[in-house]
Design an enzyme around this catalytic site. Structure first.
Site, PDB file in Angstrom:
ATOM      1  N   SER A  67       1.319   9.793  -5.600  1.00 32.38           N
ATOM      2  CA  SER A  67       0.722   8.693  -6.357  1.00 32.38           C
ATOM      3  C   SER A  67      -0.802   8.769  -6.441  1.00 32.38           C
ATOM      4  CB  SER A  67       1.202   7.391  -5.723  1.00 32.38           C
ATOM      5  OG  SER A  67       0.822   6.287  -6.471  1.00 32.38           O
ATOM      6  N   ASP A 276       0.523   9.202 -10.663  1.00 33.15           N
ATOM      7  CA  ASP A 276       1.899   9.424 -11.146  1.00 33.15           C
ATOM      8  C   ASP A 276       2.265   8.390 -12.222  1.00 33.15           C
ATOM      9  OD1 ASP A 276       1.989   7.326  -9.325  1.00 33.15           O
ATOM     10  OD2 ASP A 276       3.990   7.817  -8.597  1.00 33.15           O
ATOM     11  N   ASP A 278       2.355   5.052 -12.446  1.00 34.89           N
ATOM     12  CA  ASP A 278       3.129   3.814 -12.280  1.00 34.89           C
ATOM     13  C   ASP A 278       2.221   2.602 -12.039  1.00 34.89           C
ATOM     14  OD1 ASP A 278       2.436   4.351  -9.678  1.00 34.89           O
ATOM     15  OD2 ASP A 278       4.470   4.308  -8.871  1.00 34.89           O
ATOM     16  N   GLU A 368       1.706  -6.314  -8.703  1.00 32.46           N
ATOM     17  CA  GLU A 368       0.738  -6.308  -7.622  1.00 32.46           C
ATOM     18  C   GLU A 368      -0.642  -6.296  -8.276  1.00 32.46           C
ATOM     19  OE1 GLU A 368       2.480  -4.366  -3.710  1.00 32.46           O
ATOM     20  OE2 GLU A 368       2.024  -2.837  -5.177  1.00 32.46           O
ATOM     21  N   PRO A 497      -0.842  -5.228   8.691  1.00 34.01           N
ATOM     22  CA  PRO A 497      -0.901  -3.798   8.975  1.00 34.01           C
ATOM     23  C   PRO A 497      -0.525  -3.020   7.715  1.00 34.01           C
ATOM     24  CG  PRO A 497       1.077  -4.755   9.959  1.00 34.01           C
ATOM     25  CD  PRO A 497       0.322  -5.883   9.328  1.00 34.01           C
ATOM     26  N   SER A 498      -1.274  -1.970   7.399  1.00 29.61           N
ATOM     27  CA  SER A 498      -0.962  -1.162   6.212  1.00 29.61           C
ATOM     28  C   SER A 498       0.384  -0.466   6.394  1.00 29.61           C
ATOM     29  CB  SER A 498      -2.052  -0.117   6.008  1.00 29.61           C
ATOM     30  OG  SER A 498      -1.565   0.948   5.235  1.00 29.61           O
ATOM     31  N   THR A 500       0.917   2.327   4.632  1.00 29.08           N
ATOM     32  CA  THR A 500       0.689   3.713   4.200  1.00 29.08           C
ATOM     33  C   THR A 500      -0.457   4.399   4.942  1.00 29.08           C
ATOM     34  OG1 THR A 500      -0.910   3.093   2.503  1.00 29.08           O
ATOM     35  CG2 THR A 500       1.402   3.119   1.825  1.00 29.08           C
ATOM     36  N   ARG A 505      -5.317  -4.100   7.217  1.00 28.78           N
ATOM     37  CA  ARG A 505      -6.054  -4.493   6.010  1.00 28.78           C
ATOM     38  C   ARG A 505      -6.449  -5.970   6.087  1.00 28.78           C
ATOM     39  NH1 ARG A 505      -6.038   0.014   3.234  1.00 28.78           N
ATOM     40  NH2 ARG A 505      -4.094   1.168   2.927  1.00 28.78           N
TER      41      ARG A 505
HETATM   42  C1  16G Z   1       2.480   1.727  -1.838  1.00 27.64           C
HETATM   43  C2  16G Z   1       3.298   0.823  -2.717  1.00 27.64           C
HETATM   44  C3  16G Z   1       2.418  -0.223  -3.358  1.00 27.64           C
HETATM   45  C4  16G Z   1       1.675  -0.998  -2.295  1.00 27.64           C
HETATM   46  C5  16G Z   1       0.926  -0.060  -1.379  1.00 27.64           C
HETATM   47  C6  16G Z   1       0.382  -0.834  -0.204  1.00 27.64           C
HETATM   48  C7  16G Z   1       5.230   1.359  -4.100  1.00 27.64           C
HETATM   49  C8  16G Z   1       5.765   2.199  -5.215  1.00 27.64           C
HETATM   50  N1  16G Z   1       3.953   1.578  -3.777  1.00 27.64           N
HETATM   51  O1  16G Z   1       1.565   2.452  -2.592  1.00 27.64           O
HETATM   52  O2  16G Z   1       3.242  -1.080  -4.078  1.00 27.64           O
HETATM   53  O3  16G Z   1       0.750  -1.875  -2.877  1.00 27.64           O
HETATM   54  O4  16G Z   1       1.816   0.930  -0.880  1.00 27.64           O
HETATM   55  O5  16G Z   1      -0.247   0.024   0.677  1.00 27.64           O
HETATM   56  O6  16G Z   1       5.913   0.545  -3.515  1.00 27.64           O
HETATM   57  P1  16G Z   1      -0.720  -0.487   2.104  1.00 27.64           P
HETATM   58  O7  16G Z   1       0.511  -0.959   2.838  1.00 27.64           O
HETATM   59  O8  16G Z   1      -1.354   0.708   2.711  1.00 27.64           O
HETATM   60  O9  16G Z   1      -1.698  -1.586   1.874  1.00 27.64           O
HETATM   61 ZN    ZN Z   2       1.674   5.540  -8.241  1.00 29.11          ZN
END
Ligand code: 16G
Ligand code: ZN
Length: 539
Positions: A67, A276, A278, A368, A497-498, A500, A505
């Site tokens: 992404s 990507d 989206d 979002e 908590p993030s 990803t 955050r």
């Molecule tokens: C991912 C999610 C996005 C979300 C982000 C939050 C999908 C396809 N993508 O990119 O929707 O806003 O994670 O990231 O679900 P964070 O948890 O690090 O803040």
């Molecule tokens: Zn994306």
């Protein structure tokens, strides 16, 4: 009952061996991380897709992309039969399968087969696509190896945007076995032209494609629509710049500035996709040359109000709702719920959560703030709208509105947020309303807001409730946040908590940017002090 054919699996598992100690988890949107050392994860997800396909007796999609992450990262996500994201109960299975050693691989697969009651003699079908990252070709080959090791019929679509693969998987499982990339363009181009009633969009729109897969695909979509209908100028098309570097929807949203190389002119419409395609955000310059962002919240408001007006004109009574996350600007929530009287729900961050809440409405608009979103419609609601368009007793104006609504719902990709289809939907609405981007931007004024991140030793010590708007653990944190927030007019702040990244955050908004920045800093400090902050104290 058949058993796993272990020899080809083990042979290929050697080729795609797991490096020692490497651990990952199926995060908010699949596995994501530095591409090097992840090859085994892709191979194993190819196998997992086959097991899932055998279980649900339908085609499963596997998308290779990270992404909006930097070019050196990569990721993989599975797509369920109706084009939705992998069901949550399988995320744990994915995580376990990704993390076992090569020696334990067969045992782990058998565990999945047994626990899920998978009939191994069932056929399996897997569709694969990838984004333009340098690592994506080899990693999609690893997925193919995994899927073929378990004897699935595979289709490799090569380069696609994530939403294109979602669309193809959904249509195929819906019985359209001829669906392909070409049909995707035909579908959205025709739906867009029908909605516009062949009237051209007055002025051009410039789209920053983040140097990603969205660039060549948007060019194709634009060709299908025809430049006589809409003039789409593609910027950051990947010919020279690096993927997501100083460009793309995430960069523009977070930095609140134009992507690299774009010389903006006042009042012109600009948009950005992510890597990507989206996510979509719009922006422009006002007459004083200030940067003006129109993010996911504004797109949601535009869509929801347009749908509401058409429902009203067509005299159709259904439940329309908007789904946001805690990140939605307070002004947008106020505008949609109080001024426009449309129901608003709040969901946890992550598309799968919003999507689920949206499908509870007859028509659910979810976005979002970062620009990922779409519209979902219940089947019987679609039928109701179709019937209204054809009912004898209806007035001509009511029929027209019902027809327009059908056309609009055809322009949006209901499986998942799709930057290309969302772009067409925005363009069509602005055209229909005779609105400039300035008119759209003025529907409400955002409260100043700030996002920050705090490093802590273990981010799982933070637990939240109420769609991430309140912290439950550590117990002292929420009362401390409440106390600070109360000092700022229109103040609001939350921490989570993030999903990803290894950080906590922080979000804050209030009446002025100065106050907002102070609030964000004070809340960051509270997180640091009460949730085990590490490294430098937040500045
Ligand atoms: C991912 C999610 C996005 C979300 C982000 C939050 C999908 C396809 N993508 O990119 O929707 O806003 O994670 O990231 O679900 P964070 O948890 O690090 O803040
Ligand atoms: Zn994306």
């Amino acid at each position: 009952m058949a058993t796993l054919n272990e020899i080809p699996i083990l042979k290929l598992a050697e080729v795609h061996a797991k490096p020692k100690g490497h651990q990952m988890s199926y995060g908010t949107a699949g596995f994501r991380g530095n591409a090097s050392g992840m090859d085994h994860v892709f191979f194993r997800m190819g196998m997992l897709a086959v097991l899932r396909s055998k279980l649900v007796k339908a085609t499963i999609g596997v998308m290779v992309t990270a992404s909006h992450n930097p070019e050196h990262d990569n990721g993989v996500k599975l797509i369920d039969p109706h084009g939705e994201m992998l069901t949550q109960s399988w995320e744990e299975l994915a995580t376990s399968l990704a993390n076992v050693t090569n020696d334990e691989l067969i045992k782990e697969m058998k565990k999945i087969v047994d626990s899920q009651n998978i009939e191994l003699t069932n056929e399996a079908s897997v569709f694969i696509a990838r984004d333009t990252r340098p690592s994506s070709l080899a990693l999609s080959q690893a997925v193919l190896d995994g899927a073929t090791a378990l004897g699935a019929t595979c289709k490799n679509y090569g380069l696609l945007t994530t939403p294109q693969l979602h669309h193809i998987v959904a249509c195929y499982n819906d019985g359209n076995h001829n669906v392909n990339e070409e049909q995707y363009y035909q579908h959205y181009a025709n739906a867009f032209k029908a909605l516009l009633n062949e009237k051209p969009v007055g002025s051009s729109v410039t789209v920053d494609c983040a140097n990603g897969v969205g660039a060549p695909k948007l060019v194709k979509l634009a060709e299908h629509i025809g430049v006589n209908i809409i003039d789409i100028v593609v910027h950051n098309n990947g010919q020279s710049g690096k993927l997501n570097e100083n460009c793309g929807a995430d960069y523009v949203k977070v930095q609140q500035r134009a992507p690299v190389g774009l010389n903006m002119e006042p009042d012109h419409r600009y948009a950005s996709f992510d890597g990507d395609a989206d996510r979509l955000v719009y922006y422009t310059l006002d007459s004083d040359c200030n940067f003006v962002l129109l993010d996911g919240d504004k797109i949601a408001a535009l869509f929801a109000v347009y749908i509401k007006e058409l429902l009203h004109k067509a005299d159709i009574n259904v439940r329309l709702g908007v789904v946001q996350t805690a990140y939605a600007n307070g002004s947008s929530t106020n505008y949609i719920s109080t001024e426009e009287n449309i129901e608003v729900a709040c969901a946890q961050t992550g598309v799968k959560h919003l999507h689920k809440v949206a499908t509870a409405f007859d028509i659910g608009v979810y976005f979002e703030a970062n620009g990922h979103g779409t519209v979902t419609v219940k089947d019987d609601c679609l039928k109701k709208i179709g019937a209204a368009a054809n009912r004898d007793k209806k007035l001509q104006e009511q029929k027209l509105a019902a027809n327009k609504l059908t056309a609009f719902l055809d322009v949006v990709n209901q499986t998942i947020g799709d930057a290309m289809s969302d772009l067409l939907a925005v363009e069509a609405i602005l055209q229909d309303k005779g609105w400039s981007i300035r008119d759209w931007s003025c529907i409400y004024t955002e409260l100043p807001n700030r996002q920050a991140k705090v490093k802590v030793a273990d981010r799982t010590v933070i637990e939240t409730t109420d769609a991430e708007r309140k912290v439950t653990k550590p117990t002292a944190l929420q009362p401390a946040i409440d106390k600070v927030v109360a000092e700022y007019p229109c103040g609001r702040s939350f921490v989570r908590p993030s999903g990803t990244e290894d950080v906590v955050r922080v979000y804050a908004e209030s009446d002025t940017q100065e106050n907002t920045d102070k609030l964000a800093k004070r809340v960051s400090l509270l997180v640091y002090e009460l949730a085990g902050g590490v490294g430098e104290k937040p500045q």
